[in-house]
Design a protein around this motif. Structure first.
Motif, mmCIF file in Angstrom:
data_model
loop_
_atom_site.group_PDB
_atom_site.id
_atom_site.type_symbol
_atom_site.label_atom_id
_atom_site.label_comp_id
_atom_site.label_asym_id
_atom_site.label_seq_id
_atom_site.Cartn_x
_atom_site.Cartn_y
_atom_site.Cartn_z
ATOM 1 N N SER A 162 0.823 -1.208 0.000
ATOM 2 C CA SER A 162 0.000 0.000 0.000
ATOM 3 C C SER A 162 0.856 1.257 0.000
ATOM 4 C CB SER A 162 -0.924 0.015 1.219
ATOM 5 O OG SER A 162 -0.168 0.183 2.408
ATOM 6 N N LYS A 163 0.302 2.311 -0.533
ATOM 7 C CA LYS A 163 0.996 3.598 -0.553
ATOM 8 C C LYS A 163 1.317 4.057 0.860
ATOM 9 C CE LYS A 163 0.287 8.394 -2.024
ATOM 10 N NZ LYS A 163 -0.607 9.324 -2.757
ATOM 11 N N ALA A 164 0.354 3.915 1.754
ATOM 12 C CA ALA A 164 0.556 4.381 3.123
ATOM 13 C C ALA A 164 1.731 3.670 3.781
ATOM 14 C CB ALA A 164 -0.716 4.169 3.940
ATOM 15 N N GLN A 220 5.527 5.161 4.817
ATOM 16 C CA GLN A 220 5.917 5.079 6.228
ATOM 17 C C GLN A 220 7.241 4.333 6.372
ATOM 18 O OE1 GLN A 220 3.031 2.952 8.724
ATOM 19 N NE2 GLN A 220 4.752 1.972 9.773
ATOM 20 N N ALA A 221 7.359 3.195 5.671
ATOM 21 C CA ALA A 221 8.518 2.319 5.832
ATOM 22 C C ALA A 221 9.812 2.965 5.353
ATOM 23 C CB ALA A 221 8.271 1.009 5.088
ATOM 24 N N VAL A 222 9.736 3.821 4.358
ATOM 25 C CA VAL A 222 10.957 4.422 3.825
ATOM 26 C C VAL A 222 11.712 5.190 4.897
ATOM 27 C CG1 VAL A 222 9.919 6.608 3.026
ATOM 28 C CG2 VAL A 222 11.919 5.683 1.852
ATOM 29 N N HIS A 223 10.984 5.820 5.812
ATOM 30 C CA HIS A 223 11.659 6.598 6.854
ATOM 31 C C HIS A 223 12.421 5.694 7.821
ATOM 32 C CE1 HIS A 223 9.964 10.467 5.666
ATOM 33 N NE2 HIS A 223 8.831 9.820 5.428
ATOM 34 N N GLU A 224 11.888 4.512 8.080
ATOM 35 C CA GLU A 224 12.602 3.561 8.939
ATOM 36 C C GLU A 224 13.867 3.060 8.250
ATOM 37 O OE1 GLU A 224 11.885 2.730 12.198
ATOM 38 O OE2 GLU A 224 10.616 4.500 11.882
ATOM 39 N N SER A 225 13.773 2.787 6.949
ATOM 40 C CA SER A 225 14.970 2.359 6.212
ATOM 41 C C SER A 225 16.023 3.462 6.186
ATOM 42 C CB SER A 225 14.592 1.937 4.792
ATOM 43 O OG SER A 225 13.959 0.674 4.785
ATOM 44 N N LEU A 226 15.606 4.691 5.956
ATOM 45 C CA LEU A 226 16.552 5.810 5.957
ATOM 46 C C LEU A 226 17.251 5.936 7.304
ATOM 47 C CD1 LEU A 226 14.354 8.430 4.065
ATOM 48 C CD2 LEU A 226 16.509 7.469 3.225
#
Length: 302
Positions: free
Chosen positions: A93-95, A99-105
């Motif tokens: 999902s887009k949501a 959201q997950a990209v910030h945790e990976s960063l």
């Protein structure tokens, strides 16, 4: 080390990258492997938020600290862990992606990801919504480019048709030639590159891989696999090892920008990197390899 353009992007990746999944969870040894790879000219590191519950991204982040400009970092999203629940669920999902990209960063210790990849995918996914998430992340400067990691021809075709992916990560080796049937020419015609994972077929295509060949692999039974491996070793010529031959085979296709063998030790890394200095396979050598292996075809998960 030779570098190839990744799709239509401005990313130029080392022809041999490092698949980070098998680095393990001990920071010291894993960082040493990454640093030796970078020192040898590798600039493409592939990880995923799923690997070791995010620990793999953290280790990659530690290793590239102070060397970020030298590295093209690729990670993946889509497999969501739910606290208190075993395993993970699929969530394209887009949501969730946004959201997950910030945790990976955060784990990677960087403010942008060079290549963000969907870690799977089915034909029933909300594909337009998924694409929209990646496009917005590009506009926001959090990712530079995006791709997919998939083996499913129908899913691949949809993303090729509907998105701006620059890469497809898929399993490809002398023993897994499935991309040759439907995928490689399709993505090449659209200026999309293949990132070849599993080029050593789970270790079968290494000098010490005899024990790995004592069980079935894809549509090869163990008896046939043992014989095929023996014949492939006999075909190694020009001073090439089996590892070098396997990696050069995947790199021989013009759609392939990089191969990403894993390494859990410095010795394995050095064996893999030696393929960079090995001569490319000739057309005759490629034909001989194809004569003793099978042009597999995708069956399930179409």
């Amino acid at each position: 080390m030779k570098r190839n353009r990744l799709g239509q992007s401005d990313l130029y990746v080392s022809e041999i990258g490092l698949g980070c999944m098998s680095l393990g969870t001990e920071e010291g040894p894993a960082v040493r492997i990454i640093h030796e790879a970078l020192d040898a000219g590798v600039n493409f590191l592939d990880t995923a938020d799923l690997y070791d519950h995010g620990r793999n991204e953290e280790i990659v982040g530690k290793a590239i600290k102070g060397r970020r400009s030298e590295v093209i970092v690729a990670t993946k999203v889509g497999n969501r862990r739910i606290p208190g629940q075993e395993g993970w669920v699929w969530d394209p999902s887009k949501a969730y992606i946004k959201q997950a990209v910030h945790e990976s960063l955060r784990r990677l210790g960087t403010d942008y990801i060079d290549l963000y990849q969907l870690h799977g995918g089915t034909i029933d996914d909300p594909i337009d919504e998924t694409i929209e998430a990646f496009e917005e992340l590009k506009q926001e400067g959090l990712i530079r480019y995006y791709g997919i990691s998939s083996i499913r021809p129908n899913v691949i075709r949809e993303y090729v048709r509907r998105s701006n992916i620059v890469s497809l990560m898929s399993q490809y080796s002398m023993l897994d030639r499935r991309p040759e049937e439907e995928t490689l020419r399709l993505i090449e015609s659209r200026g999309i590159s293949l990132i070849a994972r599993g080029p050593l077929a789970g270790g079968i295509l290494t000098e010490n891989g005899a024990a790995k060949a004592e069980k079935d692999y894809l549509d090869y039974g163990k008896d046939e696999l043992r014989e095929v491996r023996k014949r492939l070793m006999e075909l190694c010529s020009g001073g090439r090892t089996l590892v070098q031959t396997a990696l050069r085979y995947a790199l021989a296709d013009p759609a392939v920008a990089t191969v990403i063998p894993g390494a859990s030790s410095l010795e394995q890394l050095r064996q893999n990197l030696s393929a960079a200095a090995a001569p490319p396979l000739t057309e005759e050598e490629i034909a001989a390899i194809r004569a003793v292996t099978r042009a597999n075809r995708y069956g399930l998960h179409r």
